[in-house]
Scaffold this active site. Structure first.
Site, PDB file in Angstrom:
ATOM      1  CG  HIS A 149      -0.355   0.333   2.515  1.00 38.81           C
ATOM      2  ND1 HIS A 149      -1.030   0.993   3.517  1.00 38.81           N
ATOM      3  CD2 HIS A 149       0.892   0.115   3.007  1.00 38.81           C
ATOM      4  CE1 HIS A 149      -0.226   1.147   4.568  1.00 38.81           C
ATOM      5  NE2 HIS A 149       0.928   0.617   4.288  1.00 38.81           N
ATOM      6  CB  CYS A 168       4.060   5.534   5.268  1.00 37.13           C
ATOM      7  SG  CYS A 168       4.772   4.745   6.701  1.00 37.13           S
ATOM      8  CG  HIS A 174       5.391   0.809   2.446  1.00 36.50           C
ATOM      9  ND1 HIS A 174       4.678   1.957   2.209  1.00 36.50           N
ATOM     10  CD2 HIS A 174       4.953   0.334   3.630  1.00 36.50           C
ATOM     11  CE1 HIS A 174       3.856   2.186   3.227  1.00 36.50           C
ATOM     12  NE2 HIS A 174       3.996   1.213   4.101  1.00 36.50           N
ATOM     13  CG  HIS A 176       3.022  -3.245   6.382  1.00 42.10           C
ATOM     14  ND1 HIS A 176       4.076  -2.735   7.087  1.00 42.10           N
ATOM     15  CD2 HIS A 176       2.372  -2.181   5.849  1.00 42.10           C
ATOM     16  CE1 HIS A 176       4.059  -1.415   6.988  1.00 42.10           C
ATOM     17  NE2 HIS A 176       3.045  -1.045   6.243  1.00 42.10           N
ATOM     18  CG  ASP A 214      -1.879 -13.514   1.153  1.00 36.28           C
ATOM     19  OD1 ASP A 214      -1.004 -12.809   1.707  1.00 36.28           O
ATOM     20  OD2 ASP A 214      -1.671 -14.662   0.738  1.00 36.28           O
ATOM     21  CG  HIS A 215       0.957 -12.576  -2.008  1.00 34.16           C
ATOM     22  ND1 HIS A 215       0.782 -13.183  -0.787  1.00 34.16           N
ATOM     23  CD2 HIS A 215       2.273 -12.670  -2.309  1.00 34.16           C
ATOM     24  CE1 HIS A 215       1.946 -13.647  -0.370  1.00 34.16           C
ATOM     25  NE2 HIS A 215       2.866 -13.344  -1.264  1.00 34.16           N
ATOM     26  CD  GLU A 258       0.939  -0.200   9.131  1.00 35.92           C
ATOM     27  OE1 GLU A 258       0.253   0.280   8.237  1.00 35.92           O
ATOM     28  OE2 GLU A 258       1.531   0.502   9.970  1.00 35.92           O
TER      29      GLU A 258
HETATM   30 ZN   LIG Z   1       2.593   0.774   5.550  1.00 30.35          ZN
END
Ligand SMILES: [Zn+2]
Ligand SMILES: [Zn+2]
Length: 268
Positions: A149, A168, A174, A176, A214-215, A258
């Site tokens: 995100h 961010c 980037h 998580h 996911d992914h 996160e």
């Molecule tokens: Zn983030």
């Protein structure tokens, strides 16, 4: 006078099985699903007990840990450690986490005067724990998804976004490894002892959240997050709305980690 709550942990290892000799094999499978087996399996259980009371002026303590340990050894470790729950420690009961929480909470008698049992938390598996708090039971299951995100408000300039979100807001995003805790509550079914069908819960969370997040890129791939800044607050609220009213038990809260150092909770 100041009050405080003390938490103390003990561990025990025990075996159990989800199988009733009063039922046919077909009925056992209908009742216990994927967990049905006539043979024991085992867990290393961790138990956290919370007790509250006034802080004694002279000792500075709610209760001496030695006294709590003696009670925990007698009521928990001696009763459950290295035992088969079905055959020794909980004969005639379904040895599920819900029943075990009630049994442990009910057995912690003999607390010193003025000391009150607040909570019992039992971790059965790394991704599965339950809590008893003043008679109310909750079960918590953990899931994971990896997603990308970017934090950026469309109303702000690049400089303003950087001032607000720092690294961010990196233009190419980037990611998580998110960890999601889902906590449900409700009454237990008298015939099974279960508060929630955990395999049904897993299937719904997998379908509604994990498989969809996911992914993925949360900003681009997830319809309910379109037009929203994908802060973990907004992601947690979206997940709560997705799961609310869809689960086999009442959704009490979700907690979204996160990173290992920040987490966000949304409560019913
Ligand atoms: Zn983030
Ligand atoms: Zn088990």
């Amino acid at each position: 006078m100041a009050r405080a709550t003390l938490f103390r942990k003990v561990t025990f290892s025990a075996g159990h099985r989800y199988w009733s000799e009063l039922l046919t094999p077909e009925e056992n499978i209908a009742q216990f699903g994927q967990w049905a087996s006539r043979y024991n399996h085992g867990h290393n259980y961790a138990v956290w007990v919370g007790v509250s009371g006034d802080v004694d002026k002279s000792t500075g303590m709610v209760v001496n840990i030695k006294d709590i340990d003696a009670i925990l050894q007698q009521c928990v470790v001696k009763r459950f450690d290295q035992k088969s729950l079905n055959d020794e420690a909980m004969v005639g009961k379904v040895p599920c986490l819900e029943t075990l929480l009630c049994e442990v909470a009910g057995s912690l008698t003999g607390l010193p005067d003025g000391v009150q049992l607040e909570s019992v938390k039992i971790i059965e598996l790394p991704g599965f724990y339950g809590e008893w708090s003043q008679g109310v039971l909750t079960l918590t299951r953990t899931y994971e998804f990896a997603a990308a995100h970017r934090l950026a408000s469309p109303d702000l300039s690049d400089e303003e976004n950087f001032a607000l979100y720092g690294k961010c807001t990196n233009a190419n995003g980037h990611g998580h490894n998110y960890v999601l805790e889902v906590t449900v509550t409700g009454d237990t079914d008298p015939s099974t002892g279960f508060l929630c069908d955990i395999s049904a819960l897993d299937q719904i969370v997998e379908r509604e959240v994990v498989s969809r997040y996911d992914h993925k890129n949360l900003d681009k791939d997830v319809p309910e997050l379109q037009g929203k800044t994908t802060t973990s607050e907004n992601v947690a609220i979206a997940i709560f709305s997705l799961l609310k009213d869809r689960l086999p038990a009442e959704l009490k809260r979700i907690k979204l980690f996160e990173t290992a150092r920040n987490a966000f909770e949304v409560e019913a």
